[in-house]
Design a protein around this motif. Structure first.
Motif, PDB file in Angstrom:
ATOM      1  N   UNK A 293      49.454-100.458 -53.936  1.00 15.19           N
ATOM      2  CA  UNK A 293      48.502-101.279 -54.689  1.00 15.19           C
ATOM      3  C   UNK A 293      48.039-100.613 -55.984  1.00 15.19           C
ATOM      4  N   UNK A 295      49.387-100.321 -59.215  1.00  8.39           N
ATOM      5  CA  UNK A 295      50.517-100.899 -59.942  1.00  8.39           C
ATOM      6  C   UNK A 295      50.998-100.012 -61.089  1.00  8.39           C
ATOM      7  N   UNK A 366      50.183-106.370 -49.572  1.00  5.43           N
ATOM      8  CA  UNK A 366      49.188-106.938 -50.486  1.00  5.43           C
ATOM      9  C   UNK A 366      48.053-107.619 -49.712  1.00  5.43           C
ATOM     10  N   UNK A 367      48.314-108.051 -48.462  1.00  6.78           N
ATOM     11  CA  UNK A 367      47.205-108.606 -47.665  1.00  6.78           C
ATOM     12  C   UNK A 367      46.834-107.711 -46.476  1.00  6.78           C
ATOM     13  N   UNK A 433      44.914-108.290 -39.337  1.00 11.10           N
ATOM     14  CA  UNK A 433      45.628-109.533 -39.662  1.00 11.10           C
ATOM     15  C   UNK A 433      44.678-110.551 -40.269  1.00 11.10           C
ATOM     16  N   UNK A 434      43.414-110.518 -39.846  1.00 10.67           N
ATOM     17  CA  UNK A 434      42.451-111.490 -40.376  1.00 10.67           C
ATOM     18  C   UNK A 434      41.521-110.860 -41.424  1.00 10.67           C
ATOM     19  N   UNK A 435      42.121-109.952 -42.201  1.00 13.19           N
ATOM     20  CA  UNK A 435      41.528-109.501 -43.480  1.00 13.19           C
ATOM     21  C   UNK A 435      40.258-108.672 -43.351  1.00 13.19           C
TER      22      UNK A 435
ATOM     23  N   UNK B   3      50.102-116.641 -44.011  1.00  9.41           N
ATOM     24  CA  UNK B   3      50.807-115.352 -43.927  1.00  9.41           C
ATOM     25  C   UNK B   3      50.135-114.382 -42.960  1.00  9.41           C
ATOM     26  N   UNK B   4      48.807-114.493 -42.831  1.00 11.95           N
ATOM     27  CA  UNK B   4      48.080-113.594 -41.910  1.00 11.95           C
ATOM     28  C   UNK B   4      48.496-113.855 -40.468  1.00 11.95           C
ATOM     29  N   UNK B   5      48.527-115.135 -40.105  1.00 14.88           N
ATOM     30  CA  UNK B   5      48.912-115.494 -38.734  1.00 14.88           C
ATOM     31  C   UNK B   5      50.377-115.156 -38.486  1.00 14.88           C
ATOM     32  N   UNK B   7      52.145-112.736 -39.828  1.00 13.72           N
ATOM     33  CA  UNK B   7      52.294-111.287 -39.641  1.00 13.72           C
ATOM     34  C   UNK B   7      51.844-110.874 -38.240  1.00 13.72           C
ATOM     35  N   UNK B 135      39.108-112.474 -51.961  1.00 14.39           N
ATOM     36  CA  UNK B 135      39.023-113.267 -50.730  1.00 14.39           C
ATOM     37  C   UNK B 135      38.740-114.723 -51.098  1.00 14.39           C
ATOM     38  N   UNK B 139      37.354-116.575 -46.378  1.00 18.37           N
ATOM     39  CA  UNK B 139      37.317-115.115 -46.275  1.00 18.37           C
ATOM     40  C   UNK B 139      38.638-114.529 -45.769  1.00 18.37           C
ATOM     41  N   UNK B 140      39.727-115.114 -46.299  1.00 16.35           N
ATOM     42  CA  UNK B 140      41.061-114.539 -46.084  1.00 16.35           C
ATOM     43  C   UNK B 140      41.437-113.768 -47.342  1.00 16.35           C
ATOM     44  N   UNK B 141      42.019-112.604 -47.129  1.00 17.08           N
ATOM     45  CA  UNK B 141      42.447-111.774 -48.258  1.00 17.08           C
ATOM     46  C   UNK B 141      43.641-112.440 -48.936  1.00 17.08           C
ATOM     47  N   UNK B 143      44.880-111.557 -52.408  1.00 21.18           N
ATOM     48  CA  UNK B 143      45.672-110.559 -53.123  1.00 21.18           C
ATOM     49  C   UNK B 143      44.746-109.398 -53.500  1.00 21.18           C
ATOM     50  N   UNK B 144      45.331-108.320 -54.000  1.00 21.48           N
ATOM     51  CA  UNK B 144      44.477-107.165 -54.334  1.00 21.48           C
ATOM     52  C   UNK B 144      45.217-106.183 -55.237  1.00 21.48           C
ATOM     53  N   UNK B 145      44.465-105.290 -55.829  1.00 19.82           N
ATOM     54  CA  UNK B 145      45.009-104.103 -56.482  1.00 19.82           C
ATOM     55  C   UNK B 145      43.940-103.016 -56.367  1.00 19.82           C
ATOM     56  N   UNK B 157      48.095-113.430 -60.895  1.00 11.72           N
ATOM     57  CA  UNK B 157      48.032-114.340 -59.735  1.00 11.72           C
ATOM     58  C   UNK B 157      47.811-115.761 -60.219  1.00 11.72           C
ATOM     59  N   UNK B 168      35.879-107.860 -52.759  1.00 11.64           N
ATOM     60  CA  UNK B 168      35.406-106.746 -51.934  1.00 11.64           C
ATOM     61  C   UNK B 168      36.150-105.487 -52.349  1.00 11.64           C
ATOM     62  N   UNK B 169      35.503-104.363 -52.134  1.00 11.05           N
ATOM     63  CA  UNK B 169      36.141-103.075 -52.439  1.00 11.05           C
ATOM     64  C   UNK B 169      36.876-102.603 -51.182  1.00 11.05           C
ATOM     65  N   UNK B 170      38.179-102.352 -51.306  1.00 13.66           N
ATOM     66  CA  UNK B 170      38.951-101.890 -50.144  1.00 13.66           C
ATOM     67  C   UNK B 170      39.361-100.429 -50.272  1.00 13.66           C
TER      68      UNK B 170
END
Lengths: 488, 187
Positions: A293, A295, A366-367, A433-435, B3-5, B7, B135, B139-141, B143-145, B157, B168-170
């Motif tokens: 992440x 880039x 990415x997720x 999986x659920x973020x 995509x979450x489900x 995975x 999000x 509240x599904x993620x 995309x991110x960087x 995006x 949110x900060x990850x």
């Protein structure tokens, strides 16, 4: 064969590792209950626990793997009690520095301490606490570098360098000198460890170039080092040490599993040699997946990260898994607690590996990046993989000290650990999986499911701990007996 | 299926296959009679070829979907400059210095982006490493960087659904980390 002194120092090491593990697992359970709002905690205190938990767990199980291989190496080469004593004393001082920096100095930049966070505490801790933590890691890196170099030296006293890497097996079916799988896997893993400890020393020296070399440190007003380079070095060190520890655990499985089940020893062949030599190369480059992440990282490195992560699993499956299957398949294998732990540990290692491969795919990352999917997969292959490899060794060696064998399976203890352990990591996977973000002391109101996963995870961890405690008490009792006067 | 489900389902299926393999191993190992594993060399070769083939397919399918290659051949409809700092995000349509001396807040105080059009975030940090995770309203993620001092990560995006998006900060950034958040809208 190990001398009494060597058995005693091994015993002392096991006691230290288990005490550290029980402490760190307690911190983990407290954190999950806090995240579940069962027992809310001040974020600064949460992150003190998180930092201490992470650094203690990685260190304790890396040490356990090195120790286990060193004990078993005594079957083939001359080993040194003094070296293990030196490592134990150095580790004790290092851990004391780390724990006082967190519990007393309130340092809580995480065990990854990404530059320049140790210097940008936002009032959370003083420069002295940051430097003390970094010096604790520096001391551990130097001591363990010497420990690993010493073990490589022990191997090279009997085997030449190519023989230690089992290269003679690549060209000849039955070479004059056979390198046992334990020696081969220990050697290649120690080389990886040595490279990562040297990297850690360089990384920490770069930190000190800004904060000063004293234990008290000085405030860093402007961070001038390259954060991308520092991040690469940090993950090269952290990723490699965790993975090499796992490989050392597998060396123990190669050595002991056939013996425990009454099977012939595993031998090194050309594909075992090739597989393990390749595995080290792949694992040294797979760490790039931690920076997907970012880039600005050169894209070639990102591609290498995904390819190397995939390829690292090939020798594991093609060589190790099929070798284990060949050992176990269909002829009245004699099961006992250590061998069952090795089997469950191998399952945890493979299942954790599947989670890791999914995360190492850039388009998934990415997720998943820095969600609970990350602790999910590394807890699977540590808690349900490497820890079980080491615990299996501890159970076996505690009897080996006295020349006895415990043939019982202790099924209940293991069942508690399986239900608790896999339930615990499943809650992480669901969260990932659920973020649900990792490293959150509390969750936003929108993530109500995260609290449920955290609370359930904590309860599962308690079940695991119950089974663990029953195993550990038995091992500790036997370890203490080694210090009693021995009958001649 | 999101995509979450997908995975999670994929993982659970593969993990179940792995667990079944080890349970099978345990069961056959307990039998008193048995032939042992036959044709081990052939099994190794088959597994090797199978794994390499699967990985080759996965690489060819997934690498083009990597964020580095998405929306690279289009001109973003809007560009948002982002500076993360302990523990907030400063965002503007105009570039600004890390010390905020020339910062121009967006009109109305909220960044608004067009739906269905590619946009670009130029993300950096004024202090330590942060995350920049977007999000959606469930509240599904999405995309991110990462936000890294001295560097600017460009995240492109396209938001197809209008609504409010939360940041949110990850990347752990000290004790205020879980409280760090921001937002923008898509219309």
């Amino acid at each position: 064969m190990p001398t009494l002194a060597f058995k005693r120092i091994t015993s002392l090491w096991i006691i230290v590792v288990l005490v550290l593990f029980l402490s760190a697992i307690s911190m983990g359970i407290l954190m999950r209950f806090a995240q579940g709002s069962v027992s809310p905690m001040d974020p600064a205190k949460f992150y003190v626990l998180m930092t201490t938990h992470g650094v203690t767990m990685i260190g304790a199980w890396a040490a356990a793997s090195i120790l286990a291989c060193n004990y078993l190496m005594a079957r083939y080469v001359k080993v040194s009690t003094g070296l293990n004593l030196f490592a134990l004393i150095g580790t004790g001082v290092g851990v004391a520095l780390l724990w006082t920096s967190t519990f007393s100095g309130n340092f809580h930049a995480g065990w990854t301490f990404l530059y320049p966070l140790p210097f940008k505490a936002g009032g959370g801790w003083q420069a002295a606490a940051a430097n003390q933590f970094l010096w604790g890691l520096m001391l551990l890196s130097i001591v363990w570098l010497i420990w690993c170099l010493g073990m490589v030296w022990q191997i090279l006293q009997k085997y030449s360098l190519p023989q230690a890497f089992a290269w003679q097996h690549l060209s000849k079916k039955e070479p004059a000198v056979e390198t046992p799988p334990l020696i081969l896997i220990t050697m290649v893993s120690l080389v990886g460890m040595i490279v990562c400890f040297i990297t850690a020393i360089i990384l920490l020296a770069m930190f000190f170039s800004e904060s000063g070399w004293g234990l008290s440190g000085k405030p860093v007003l402007e961070a001038k080092l390259d954060p991308l380079l520092m991040k690469n070095l940090t993950f090269f060190f952290g990723h490699t040490v965790a993975n090499e520890a796992l490989y050392l655990g597998l060396a123990v499985v190669y050595e002991l599993l056939p013996e425990l089940g009454g099977r012939p020893k595993l031998h090194t062949s050309w594909y075992v040699s090739l597989g393990w030599n390749c595995a080290v190369l792949f694992i040294l480059t797979a760490f790039f997946h931690h920076l997907y992440m970012d880039f600005v990282q050169p894209q070639g490195f990102q591609i290498v990260g995904q390819v190397a992560s995939y390829l690292a699993s090939v020798p594991s499956v093609v060589v190790t898994l099929i070798s284990l299957a060949a050992v176990l398949y269909g002829r009245g294998f004699r099961w006992s607690l250590p061998s069952l732990m090795f089997l469950v540990g191998a399952a945890g290692w493979i299942i954790g590996g599947i989670g890791a491969l999914i995360d190492a795919t850039i388009s998934n990352n990415i997720i998943l990046h820095n969600t609970l999917w990350v602790p999910a997969h590394f807890h699977t292959y540590n808690l349900m993989g490497n820890v079980l490899f080491a615990l299996g060794f501890f159970c076996w060696v505690a009897d080996d000290f006295r020349g006895t064998v415990d043939p019982r399976k202790h099924g209940l203890k293991l069942v508690l650990m399986i239900i608790g352990g896999f339930g615990f990591v499943l809650m992480f996977y669901l969260g990932g999986a659920y973020s649900v973000p990792r490293r959150f002391a509390f969750y936003p109101a929108e993530l109500t499911h995260a609290q449920l996963f955290a609370t359930m995870g904590a309860w599962f961890a308690l079940v695991y701990s119950l089974g663990l405690l029953l195993v550990v008490l038995n091992v500790l009792k036997k370890c203490f007996l080694v210090f009693l006067p021995q009958r001649s | 299926m999101s995509p979450h489900t997908f995975i999670l389902t994929l993982f659970l299926i593969l993990a179940a296959i792995g667990a079944a393999f080890f349970i099978h191993l345990y069961r056959v190992s307990c039998s008193t009679e048995g032939p042992g594993l036959k044709k081990v060399g052939a099994k190794r070769l088959f597994t090797l070829v199978l794994l390499l083939a699967v990985f080759l397919i996965l690489l060819s399918v997934t690498l083009p979907k990597s964020p580095y290659y998405r929306f690279t051949d289009v001109v973003p409809e809007k560009t948002v400059h982002v500076t993360a700092m302990q523990y907030t995000y400063m965002m503007s349509y105009d570039a600004f210095k890390p010390d905020m001396s020339d910062y121009k807040p967006p009109e109305g105080g909220v960044i608004t982006l067009p739906a269905g059009k590619p946009v670009e975030f130029r993300v950096t940090s004024a202090d330590v490493n942060h995350g920049f995770a977007i999000y959606n309203d469930k509240f599904e993620l999405v995309t991110q960087t990462q936000a890294m001092p001295h560097y600017v990560n460009r995240l492109r995006w396209q938001f197809d659904k209008p609504g409010t998006y939360t940041l949110l900060c990850l990347e752990f950034c000290s004790s205020g980390h879980p409280a760090m958040r921001g937002m923008f809208t898509v219309k």
